[in-house]
Design a protein around this motif. Structure first.
Motif, PDB file in Angstrom:
ATOM      1  N   ASN A 129       1.678   7.445  17.093  1.00 51.03           N
ATOM      2  CA  ASN A 129       0.324   6.914  16.940  1.00 51.03           C
ATOM      3  C   ASN A 129      -0.482   7.919  16.137  1.00 51.03           C
ATOM      4  O   ASN A 129      -0.238   9.101  16.216  1.00 51.03           O
ATOM      5  CB  ASN A 129      -0.296   6.756  18.340  1.00 51.03           C
ATOM      6  CG  ASN A 129      -1.462   5.813  18.317  1.00 51.03           C
ATOM      7  OD1 ASN A 129      -2.071   5.620  17.282  1.00 51.03           O
ATOM      8  ND2 ASN A 129      -1.755   5.238  19.458  1.00 51.03           N
ATOM      9  N   ASN A 130      -1.425   7.425  15.358  1.00 51.55           N
ATOM     10  CA  ASN A 130      -2.275   8.400  14.687  1.00 51.55           C
ATOM     11  C   ASN A 130      -3.723   8.265  15.126  1.00 51.55           C
ATOM     12  O   ASN A 130      -4.631   8.665  14.449  1.00 51.55           O
ATOM     13  CB  ASN A 130      -2.170   8.293  13.163  1.00 51.55           C
ATOM     14  CG  ASN A 130      -2.481   6.913  12.667  1.00 51.55           C
ATOM     15  OD1 ASN A 130      -2.130   5.939  13.296  1.00 51.55           O
ATOM     16  ND2 ASN A 130      -3.128   6.817  11.527  1.00 51.55           N
ATOM     17  N   SER A 131      -3.898   7.655  16.305  1.00 52.51           N
ATOM     18  CA  SER A 131      -5.279   7.513  16.766  1.00 52.51           C
ATOM     19  C   SER A 131      -5.718   8.757  17.544  1.00 52.51           C
ATOM     20  O   SER A 131      -6.854   8.857  17.967  1.00 52.51           O
ATOM     21  CB  SER A 131      -5.440   6.269  17.623  1.00 52.51           C
ATOM     22  OG  SER A 131      -4.680   6.388  18.787  1.00 52.51           O
ATOM     23  N   ASP A 168      -5.594  -3.717  11.447  1.00 48.25           N
ATOM     24  CA  ASP A 168      -6.112  -2.344  11.410  1.00 48.25           C
ATOM     25  C   ASP A 168      -6.132  -1.776  12.824  1.00 48.25           C
ATOM     26  O   ASP A 168      -6.318  -2.510  13.801  1.00 48.25           O
ATOM     27  CB  ASP A 168      -7.520  -2.299  10.815  1.00 48.25           C
ATOM     28  CG  ASP A 168      -7.877  -0.901  10.306  1.00 48.25           C
ATOM     29  OD1 ASP A 168      -7.813  -0.686   9.078  1.00 48.25           O
ATOM     30  OD2 ASP A 168      -8.201  -0.026  11.136  1.00 48.25           O
ATOM     31  N   LEU A 169      -5.975  -0.456  12.908  1.00 44.60           N
ATOM     32  CA  LEU A 169      -5.950   0.230  14.187  1.00 44.60           C
ATOM     33  C   LEU A 169      -7.351   0.433  14.760  1.00 44.60           C
ATOM     34  O   LEU A 169      -7.503   0.772  15.933  1.00 44.60           O
ATOM     35  CB  LEU A 169      -5.250   1.588  13.974  1.00 44.60           C
ATOM     36  CG  LEU A 169      -4.933   2.479  15.158  1.00 44.60           C
ATOM     37  CD1 LEU A 169      -4.129   1.730  16.215  1.00 44.60           C
ATOM     38  CD2 LEU A 169      -4.118   3.694  14.690  1.00 44.60           C
ATOM     39  N   SER A 170      -8.379   0.228  13.933  1.00 41.13           N
ATOM     40  CA  SER A 170      -9.746   0.453  14.411  1.00 41.13           C
ATOM     41  C   SER A 170     -10.354  -0.854  14.926  1.00 41.13           C
ATOM     42  O   SER A 170     -10.565  -1.797  14.160  1.00 41.13           O
ATOM     43  CB  SER A 170     -10.590   1.033  13.272  1.00 41.13           C
ATOM     44  OG  SER A 170     -11.944   0.754  13.488  1.00 41.13           O
ATOM     45  N   GLU A 171     -10.651  -0.860  16.208  1.00 42.67           N
ATOM     46  CA  GLU A 171     -11.181  -2.079  16.845  1.00 42.67           C
ATOM     47  C   GLU A 171     -12.560  -2.430  16.282  1.00 42.67           C
ATOM     48  O   GLU A 171     -12.863  -3.577  16.002  1.00 42.67           O
ATOM     49  CB  GLU A 171     -11.277  -1.854  18.356  1.00 42.67           C
ATOM     50  CG  GLU A 171     -11.595  -3.119  19.105  1.00 42.67           C
ATOM     51  CD  GLU A 171     -11.397  -2.949  20.606  1.00 42.67           C
ATOM     52  OE1 GLU A 171     -11.259  -1.796  21.071  1.00 42.67           O
ATOM     53  OE2 GLU A 171     -11.393  -3.984  21.296  1.00 42.67           O
ATOM     54  N   CYS A 218     -14.363  -4.202  -2.122  1.00 42.67           N
ATOM     55  CA  CYS A 218     -13.159  -4.878  -2.619  1.00 42.67           C
ATOM     56  C   CYS A 218     -12.514  -4.002  -3.695  1.00 42.67           C
ATOM     57  O   CYS A 218     -13.191  -3.181  -4.321  1.00 42.67           O
ATOM     58  CB  CYS A 218     -13.509  -6.248  -3.180  1.00 42.67           C
ATOM     59  SG  CYS A 218     -14.418  -6.186  -4.727  1.00 42.67           S
ATOM     60  N   TYR A 219     -11.227  -4.174  -3.876  1.00 47.36           N
ATOM     61  CA  TYR A 219     -10.487  -3.395  -4.868  1.00 47.36           C
ATOM     62  C   TYR A 219      -9.766  -4.369  -5.795  1.00 47.36           C
ATOM     63  O   TYR A 219      -8.797  -5.027  -5.385  1.00 47.36           O
ATOM     64  CB  TYR A 219      -9.515  -2.427  -4.175  1.00 47.36           C
ATOM     65  CG  TYR A 219     -10.290  -1.404  -3.368  1.00 47.36           C
ATOM     66  CD1 TYR A 219     -10.837  -0.286  -3.993  1.00 47.36           C
ATOM     67  CD2 TYR A 219     -10.557  -1.600  -2.020  1.00 47.36           C
ATOM     68  CE1 TYR A 219     -11.614   0.622  -3.278  1.00 47.36           C
ATOM     69  CE2 TYR A 219     -11.336  -0.697  -1.304  1.00 47.36           C
ATOM     70  CZ  TYR A 219     -11.859   0.417  -1.940  1.00 47.36           C
ATOM     71  OH  TYR A 219     -12.646   1.301  -1.241  1.00 47.36           O
ATOM     72  N   SER A 220     -10.260  -4.437  -7.031  1.00 46.32           N
ATOM     73  CA  SER A 220      -9.792  -5.479  -7.952  1.00 46.32           C
ATOM     74  C   SER A 220      -8.273  -5.470  -8.142  1.00 46.32           C
ATOM     75  O   SER A 220      -7.648  -6.524  -8.209  1.00 46.32           O
ATOM     76  CB  SER A 220     -10.489  -5.338  -9.300  1.00 46.32           C
ATOM     77  OG  SER A 220     -10.241  -4.061  -9.846  1.00 46.32           O
TER      78      SER A 220
END
Ligand SMILES: C[S@@+](CC[C@H](N)C(=O)[O-])C[C@H]1O[C@@H](n2cnc3c(N)ncnc32)[C@H](O)[C@@H]1O
Length: 528
Positions: A2-4, A75-78, A20-22
């Motif tokens: 885990n990297n949290s 994503d790991l971030s809630e 956004c990333y074109s």
């Protein structure tokens, strides 16, 4: 694995900017795949997975732009996933889902995806998680799919690692991440000011360039500026790799290098031809050649496209492949004092006006910019302009080859897309901004345009944004501007400015409105 890091996850404390990333858009990725002989899945009906999607800044506008396709972001971030879900719900996007989960738990039952995106994740997670990231790309990528993985590279990052170390040393007593960033920034600026004989110091030159290019400024989101530095440079894990190491790692998972998402990057455009030839001679493979170019360029970052290792890639480029793609250009026709004619971008990339068919096509693209045209329609329009009858095959080949060559130099000269972003060239009577951009404009001046690019609103266009729902005509928009400016006209950053002499308030406001709408159309922010 885990990297949290046990306690609270840093991304739950400080969110990443929602942008956004074109280059991640399947419409651009698929065009590159097509050029290299693949048959990428149709972007209008595809499945897309984004790993490490943060608050959905990339996936929300993408899902909006391709309503027939389906999207999953994890994503790991809630906290970030909550924010992403709120945006999707506010916009009524039913083709988009978000899951709060660790990428190492990606379930095989999720099935295959035509396009997988992992932007800004690989270098920022521990080795074992990085390995699982590529394993997930392999497992979940459809047979003809394309994965996009970006990462920090060496040798360019060697110097930046030194800056990271300096900031970490200086801020080691601080626990508040934002304070760390502020202190770190100031510290680097002070160090630069103290370098002896800065004009002769390569280190001072590097620091100056570093501050200018890497401390990104957002006009109204200083929190994003801090967050970017915190998560990019100062992330607990930040492991840049050499390109050949990345390619070997991908190969160990049964994935092969296709190209860079920033396609001109794979061309030695910026290297003297005789030096490029030398590098070519020294190289035993495409990976070698690209690695050597990274040495020459002191490369700091890559956004690499990967495919399964059994997919045949045709690296000999052929203009014929353009025939099924959309083409756009951000150039203007110029005739200089010596009578030389060429097409020029805002950044001064140039394409000579030599072939009549190509010049006619670029003039047409200039007249419809920022819209794109399907190659066949573009060819027809160019033939009409030149009064060529029928469909002269030779001219079509010349045009395709020229457009391909220009695309390989600079995507502002010519951009190739596998879909048609439906943006207006001229503001219609009832102008409409996409609901995504209007939603974003409530929180930031940086919004996503209809070509999946970041666009920045100014003061006037920020005032107009909420009213651009396709229901307000010029009269209603003028009223809104008038009530905002209260008799003065130009809305500047400082407030409202006076009506210029010799102009009535109505005239000045009308001009202000038309300029604002033209700016929005030029920035691909108005629906066709
Ligand atoms: C540098 S940010 C990039 C975010 C986004 N892709 C972008 O470029 O705007 C890295 C993201 O990866 C997420 N992340 C880190 N480790 C993860 C893991 N093990 N599983 C899923 N997401 C992870 C973080 O929460 C964060 O949102």
């Amino acid at each position: 694995m885990n990297n949290s890091q046990d306690k609270s996850f840093i991304y739950d404390e400080v969110s990443y900017p929602e942008l956004c990333y074109s280059l991640t858009h399947p419409g651009r990725v698929a065009a590159i795949g097509t050029l290299l002989g693949l048959r990428p899945p149709a972007v209008e009906h595809c499945r897309v997975l984004e790993i490490g999607c943060a608050g959905g800044g990339n996936l929300v506008p993408m899902a909006h732009s391709l309503p027939g396709s389906s999207f999953l972001g994890i994503d790991l971030s809630e906290r970030q996933i909550d924010s992403a879900r709120q945006s999707a719900a506010a916009l009524g996007l039913s083709n988009l889902q978000f899951r709060h989960m660790n990428l190492i738990d990606l379930d095989p039952e999720l099935g295959e995806f035509d396009y997988i995106i992992a932007h800004g994740v690989y270098s920022w997670v521990p080795g074992p998680v990085r390995d699982r990231l590529l394993a997930a790309c392999k497992r979940h990528l459809a047979a003809d799919g394309i994965a996009y993985v970006s990462y920090n590279t060496l040798p360019g990052w060697n110097n930046i690692l030194a800056v990271r170390e300096m900031i970490n040393v200086r801020t080691r007593h601080l626990s508040d991440p934002r304070e760390k960033v502020r202190e770190g920034r100031e510290f680097i600026a002070s160090i630069l000011a103290m370098v002896p004989h800065p004009e002769q110091s390569p280190f001072a030159l590097f620091l100056k360039d570093y501050i200018a290019t890497r401390f990104r400024r957002f006009s109204d989101r200083s929190d994003w500026e801090e967050s970017m530095l915190l998560h990019d440079e100062l992330s607990t894990v930040n492991d840049p790799v050499y390109f050949h190491q990345f390619a070997t790692h991908a190969a160990s998972h049964g994935l092969q290098y296709l190209a860079e998402a920033d396609f001109p990057h794979v061309m030695p455009n910026d290297i003297e031809p005789e030096n490029a030839a030398k590098l070519q001679q020294m190289s035993l493979s495409v990976v070698d050649f690209e690695q050597y170019m990274d040495f020459v360029r002191d490369q700091t970052f890559r956004a690499t496209l990967l495919v399964h290792d059994n997919v045949p890639i045709k690296r000999q480029l052929d203009g014929e492949k353009l025939r099924g793609l959309y083409v756009s250009s951000r150039t203007r026709f110029v005739r200089d004092e010596d009578g030389k004619e060429f097409f020029r971008t805002a950044e001064d990339a140039r394409w000579p006006a030599e072939e009549a068919i190509t010049s006619a096509a670029l003039l047409h693209l200039e007249s419809i910019a920022p819209r794109a045209a399907h190659f066949n329609d573009l060819f027809k329009a160019a033939c009409q302009m030149l009064n060529l009858s029928g469909t002269p095959e030779k001219a079509a080949s010349v045009l395709a080859d020229d457009l391909l060559a220009a695309f390989c130099v600079d995507t502002q000269l010519v951009e190739l897309l596998a879909y048609d972003p439906a943006c207006a060239s001229i503001a219609p009577e009832h102008p409409e901004m996409s609901s995504v951009a209007r939603h974003q404009a409530r929180q930031s001046r940086i919004v996503s345009n209809l070509r999946h690019e970041q666009a920045e609103l100014d003061t006037t266009t920020s005032v107009l944004a909420p009213l651009l729902d396709g229901q307000h005509d010029r009269k209603a928009l003028l009223q809104a501007l008038a009530s905002r400016t209260q008799g003065a006209v130009t809305i500047t950053e400082q407030g409202a400015a006076k009506v210029p002499e010799g102009t009535t308030v109505d005239e000045a406001l009308a001009r202000e409105l038309e300029q604002g709408l033209a700016t929005l159309a030029g920035a691909a922010l108005l629906l066709a």
